[in-house]
Design an enzyme around this catalytic site. Structure first.
Site, PDB file in Angstrom:
ATOM      1  N   ARG A  66       0.845  -1.207   0.000  1.00  0.00           N
ATOM      2  CA  ARG A  66       0.000   0.000   0.000  1.00  0.00           C
ATOM      3  C   ARG A  66       0.884   1.262   0.000  1.00  0.00           C
ATOM      4  O   ARG A  66       1.017   1.938  -1.019  1.00  0.00           O
ATOM      5  CB  ARG A  66      -0.951  -0.046   1.207  1.00  0.00           C
ATOM      6  CG  ARG A  66      -2.090   0.964   1.143  1.00  0.00           C
ATOM      7  CD  ARG A  66      -1.724   2.346   1.643  1.00  0.00           C
ATOM      8  NE  ARG A  66      -1.239   2.347   3.034  1.00  0.00           N
ATOM      9  CZ  ARG A  66      -0.684   3.415   3.600  1.00  0.00           C
ATOM     10  NH1 ARG A  66      -0.504   4.532   2.932  1.00  0.00           N
ATOM     11  NH2 ARG A  66      -0.238   3.347   4.849  1.00  0.00           N
ATOM     12  N   ASP A  67       1.533   1.563   1.112  1.00  0.00           N
ATOM     13  CA  ASP A  67       2.332   2.796   1.214  1.00  0.00           C
ATOM     14  C   ASP A  67       3.496   2.745   0.212  1.00  0.00           C
ATOM     15  O   ASP A  67       3.839   3.743  -0.423  1.00  0.00           O
ATOM     16  CB  ASP A  67       2.864   2.929   2.647  1.00  0.00           C
ATOM     17  CG  ASP A  67       3.188   4.358   3.038  1.00  0.00           C
ATOM     18  OD1 ASP A  67       3.578   5.141   2.164  1.00  0.00           O
ATOM     19  OD2 ASP A  67       3.060   4.690   4.235  1.00  0.00           O
TER      20      ASP A  67
ATOM     21  N   HIS B  54       4.938   4.416  12.771  1.00  0.00           N
ATOM     22  CA  HIS B  54       4.960   4.307  11.305  1.00  0.00           C
ATOM     23  C   HIS B  54       5.936   5.377  10.816  1.00  0.00           C
ATOM     24  O   HIS B  54       5.588   6.549  10.728  1.00  0.00           O
ATOM     25  CB  HIS B  54       3.537   4.555  10.801  1.00  0.00           C
ATOM     26  CG  HIS B  54       3.363   4.601   9.317  1.00  0.00           C
ATOM     27  ND1 HIS B  54       2.759   3.586   8.608  1.00  0.00           N
ATOM     28  CD2 HIS B  54       3.664   5.551   8.398  1.00  0.00           C
ATOM     29  CE1 HIS B  54       2.693   3.913   7.316  1.00  0.00           C
ATOM     30  NE2 HIS B  54       3.249   5.104   7.162  1.00  0.00           N
TER      31      HIS B  54
ATOM     32  N   CYS C 233       4.004   9.549   0.249  1.00  0.00           N
ATOM     33  CA  CYS C 233       2.623   9.997   0.096  1.00  0.00           C
ATOM     34  C   CYS C 233       2.629  11.191  -0.844  1.00  0.00           C
ATOM     35  O   CYS C 233       3.422  12.116  -0.655  1.00  0.00           O
ATOM     36  CB  CYS C 233       2.064  10.388   1.462  1.00  0.00           C
ATOM     37  SG  CYS C 233       0.435  11.141   1.391  1.00  0.00           S
TER      38      CYS C 233
ATOM     39  N   ASN D  60       8.939   4.283   3.772  1.00  0.00           N
ATOM     40  CA  ASN D  60       8.925   3.842   5.168  1.00  0.00           C
ATOM     41  C   ASN D  60      10.271   3.218   5.502  1.00  0.00           C
ATOM     42  O   ASN D  60      10.991   2.777   4.613  1.00  0.00           O
ATOM     43  CB  ASN D  60       7.866   2.754   5.357  1.00  0.00           C
ATOM     44  CG  ASN D  60       6.478   3.215   4.975  1.00  0.00           C
ATOM     45  OD1 ASN D  60       6.118   3.197   3.811  1.00  0.00           O
ATOM     46  ND2 ASN D  60       5.724   3.648   5.939  1.00  0.00           N
TER      47      ASN D  60
HETATM   48  P1  HMG Z   1     -13.319  14.088  -2.295  1.00  0.00           P
HETATM   49  O1  HMG Z   1     -13.077  14.542  -3.692  1.00  0.00           O
HETATM   50  O2  HMG Z   1     -13.499  15.124  -1.252  1.00  0.00           O
HETATM   51  O3  HMG Z   1     -14.486  13.022  -2.173  1.00  0.00           O
HETATM   52  O4  HMG Z   1     -12.103  13.134  -1.874  1.00  0.00           O
HETATM   53  P2  HMG Z   1     -15.955  12.962  -2.644  1.00  0.00           P
HETATM   54  O5  HMG Z   1     -16.667  12.125  -1.611  1.00  0.00           O
HETATM   55  O6  HMG Z   1     -16.481  14.313  -2.971  1.00  0.00           O
HETATM   56  O7  HMG Z   1     -15.840  12.081  -3.999  1.00  0.00           O
HETATM   57  C1  HMG Z   1     -15.256  12.567  -5.182  1.00  0.00           C
HETATM   58  C2  HMG Z   1     -15.213  11.439  -6.215  1.00  0.00           C
HETATM   59  O8  HMG Z   1     -14.405  10.364  -5.759  1.00  0.00           O
HETATM   60  C3  HMG Z   1     -16.576  10.841  -6.495  1.00  0.00           C
HETATM   61  O9  HMG Z   1     -16.546  10.372  -7.852  1.00  0.00           O
HETATM   62  C4  HMG Z   1     -16.624   9.663  -5.572  1.00  0.00           C
HETATM   63  O10 HMG Z   1     -17.502   8.663  -5.994  1.00  0.00           O
HETATM   64  C5  HMG Z   1     -15.183   9.174  -5.647  1.00  0.00           C
HETATM   65  P3  HMG Z   1     -17.257  11.193  -9.037  1.00  0.00           P
HETATM   66  O11 HMG Z   1     -18.695  11.261  -8.632  1.00  0.00           O
HETATM   67  O12 HMG Z   1     -16.588  12.538  -9.045  1.00  0.00           O
HETATM   68  O13 HMG Z   1     -16.952  10.357 -10.225  1.00  0.00           O
HETATM   69  N1  HMG Z   1     -14.782   8.480  -4.415  1.00  0.00           N
HETATM   70  C6  HMG Z   1     -14.271   7.235  -4.391  1.00  0.00           C
HETATM   71  N2  HMG Z   1     -13.986   6.347  -5.369  1.00  0.00           N
HETATM   72  C7  HMG Z   1     -13.475   5.173  -4.990  1.00  0.00           C
HETATM   73  N3  HMG Z   1     -13.204   4.845  -3.690  1.00  0.00           N
HETATM   74  C8  HMG Z   1     -13.478   5.705  -2.711  1.00  0.00           C
HETATM   75  C9  HMG Z   1     -14.019   6.954  -3.040  1.00  0.00           C
HETATM   76  N4  HMG Z   1     -14.410   8.019  -2.315  1.00  0.00           N
HETATM   77  C10 HMG Z   1     -14.869   8.931  -3.162  1.00  0.00           C
HETATM   78  N5  HMG Z   1     -13.223   5.377  -1.452  1.00  0.00           N
HETATM   79  C11 HMG Z   1     -11.256  11.244  -0.658  1.00  0.00           C
HETATM   80  C12 HMG Z   1     -12.059  12.537  -0.613  1.00  0.00           C
HETATM   81  C13 HMG Z   1     -10.989  10.844   0.764  1.00  0.00           C
HETATM   82  C14 HMG Z   1     -12.094  10.178  -1.338  1.00  0.00           C
HETATM   83  C15 HMG Z   1      -9.957  11.471  -1.471  1.00  0.00           C
HETATM   84  O14 HMG Z   1      -9.348  12.658  -1.037  1.00  0.00           O
HETATM   85  C16 HMG Z   1      -9.002  10.331  -1.315  1.00  0.00           C
HETATM   86  O15 HMG Z   1      -9.266   9.213  -1.753  1.00  0.00           O
HETATM   87  N6  HMG Z   1      -7.864  10.576  -0.647  1.00  0.00           N
HETATM   88  C17 HMG Z   1      -6.924   9.520  -0.362  1.00  0.00           C
HETATM   89  C18 HMG Z   1      -5.553  10.064  -0.344  1.00  0.00           C
HETATM   90  C19 HMG Z   1      -4.601   8.959  -0.036  1.00  0.00           C
HETATM   91  O16 HMG Z   1      -4.829   7.789  -0.314  1.00  0.00           O
HETATM   92  N7  HMG Z   1      -3.439   9.344   0.519  1.00  0.00           N
HETATM   93  C20 HMG Z   1      -2.404   8.415   0.843  1.00  0.00           C
HETATM   94  C21 HMG Z   1      -2.775   7.494   1.958  1.00  0.00           C
HETATM   95  S1  HMG Z   1      -2.601   8.228   3.564  1.00  0.00           S
HETATM   96  C22 HMG Z   1      -0.909   8.027   3.909  1.00  0.00           C
HETATM   97  O17 HMG Z   1      -0.146   7.655   3.062  1.00  0.00           O
HETATM   98  C23 HMG Z   1      -0.420   8.276   5.306  1.00  0.00           C
HETATM   99  C24 HMG Z   1      -0.168   6.974   6.066  1.00  0.00           C
HETATM  100  O18 HMG Z   1       0.749   6.145   5.397  1.00  0.00           O
HETATM  101  C25 HMG Z   1       0.373   7.292   7.455  1.00  0.00           C
HETATM  102  C26 HMG Z   1       1.573   8.241   7.424  1.00  0.00           C
HETATM  103  O19 HMG Z   1       2.544   8.005   6.701  1.00  0.00           O
HETATM  104  O20 HMG Z   1       1.506   9.201   8.190  1.00  0.00           O
HETATM  105  C27 HMG Z   1      -1.472   6.175   6.276  1.00  0.00           C
HETATM  106 MG    MG Z   2       2.900   6.365   5.389  1.00  0.00          MG
END
Ligand code: HMG
Ligand code: MG
Length: 308
Positions: free
Chosen positions: A13-14, A206, A239, A248
């Site tokens: 994933r990450d 993490h 990210c 990581n």
């Molecule tokens: P948004 O644009 O505010 O969401 O994004 P929305 O609810 O308005 O939806 C917009 C569109 O996305 C819609 O489609 C939804 O259906 C679709 P449209 O009608 O425009 O065609 N949608 C989805 N599609 C598939 N799966 C879903 C989903 N949700 C909405 N689950 C949202 C908000 C949270 C969805 C977006 O910003 C997002 O997916 N962000 C994820 C970012 C991400 O993955 N970042 C990396 C992971 S976090 C990380 O790495 C940190 C970590 O490792 C810890 C650390 O290191 O600190 C965990």
């Molecule tokens: Mg991370």
């Protein structure tokens, strides 16, 4: 036998979410299976986030449903909202991870929501997970510092961590998302988080390794009683909303350190290196892990002459 340290492998994933190369689904599946074969008991397999946000993991359903699961291994997936949970459940998820941050600005960039709004999004997700008897972990990003806000108050970290637990997470992982942390931050952060109500046994670190401090932070985490660490095979990761952040801490490096310090991980380093090699080839990248290269070099050296 030494005390157990749980390694939460986040490579699939990450490790893959920020790579320029999109790895084919079958390579991802083989990667997850090889990681589980190496003895890792928790493999974060993919994410069910917006495919527009993270195109690299748009095939989450294919990957999760194709993995041949090993008994005793957990395969959590990252879920940002109710839609993500629906997709994850349909693909056979039995464990999830939700994520928020200790920094408002980062959270807004990452998931387009304030910290408060992210808890509102989790409420139905965690309620459904409970009803389905699915365990949930919670991430607190930017616990050691934020790319937009700079220093982060450890009290804010503790508060968000405790809220995740109250909201229904059984484990909380404190993320050094951009790899700025140093060991002197660890005791206060862990101490305040435990004081806020998160049991030490439910707390993970993490650590991204942008500045080479991740292993030092692991060693201090161990001293403070942390026994769960996240890492990524080969050290890939990052990210897209944390510009410049490296991967990581590498699982190979983590395993070497904690086993050398007398703990047990259950991971076979040789098999882990094989798993990393497969995905590194698909990515066309040399793994940042130091121990990966040490293991490979040892394989290539002629065996030492035996004394008899
Ligand atoms: P948004 O644009 O505010 O969401 O994004 P929305 O609810 O308005 O939806 C917009 C569109 O996305 C819609 O489609 C939804 O259906 C679709 P449209 O009608 O425009 O065609 N949608 C989805 N599609 C598939 N799966 C879903 C989903 N949700 C909405 N689950 C949202 C908000 C949270 C969805 C977006 O910003 C997002 O997916 N962000 C994820 C970012 C991400 O993955 N970042 C990396 C992971 S976090 C990380 O790495 C940190 C970590 O490792 C810890 C650390 O290191 O600190 C965990
Ligand atoms: Mg991370």
């Amino acid at each position: 036998m030494g005390e157990r340290v749980t390694v939460v492998e986040v490579g699939p994933r990450d490790g893959l979410q920020n790579e320029g190369t999109v790895v084919p689904s079958e390579v991802k599946v083989a990667f997850v299976e090889a990681l589980a074969r190496s003895g890792l008991q928790v493999v974060e397999t993919t994410a069910f986030v917006s495919p527009r946000a993270i195109p690299q993991l748009a095939d989450g359903a294919t990957v999760l449903s194709s993995v041949r699961r090993r008994p005793g291994v957990r395969y959590p997936v990252l879920v940002p909202n109710a839609k993500g949970l629906e997709r994850a459940l349909a693909a056979g998820a039995r464990e999830i991870a939700v994520f928020t941050a200790a920094s408002e600005t980062f959270n807004r960039r990452n998931v387009n929501a304030s910290i408060e709004e992210s808890f509102e999004r989790f409420a139905p997700v965690l309620a459904r997970a409970r009803a389905e008897r699915i365990a949930a972990r919670g991430y607190v990003s930017c616990a050691f510092g934020c790319p937009y806000e700079g220093a982060i108050d450890p009290r804010a970290v503790a508060e968000v961590a405790a809220r995740l637990l109250l909201a229904g997470c059984s484990e909380v992982s404190l993320g050094d998302t951009i790899g700025v942390g140093v060991p002197t931050q660890v005791p206060e952060m862990v101490g305040r988080t435990v004081e806020a109500g998160v049991p030490l046994g439910a707390l993970a670190l993490h650590l991204h390794d942008t500045r080479g401090t991740a292993l030092a932070n692991v060693a201090e985490g161990l001293r403070q009683g942390i026994r769960i660490f996240d890492s990524s095979a080969g050290g890939f990761g990052g990210c897209p909303y944390a510009p410049g952040a490296a991967g990581n801490v590498a699982t190979e490096d983590l395993v070497w350190l904690v086993e050398g310090m007398g703990f047990e991980t259950g991971v076979d380093l040789e098999l882990l290196v094989d798993a990393t090699e497969g995905v590194a080839r698909a990515l066309g990248r040399v793994p940042p892990s130091r121990v990966y290269h040490a293991v490979k070099a040892a394989r290539e050296r002629p065996a030492a002459p035996s004394s008899n």
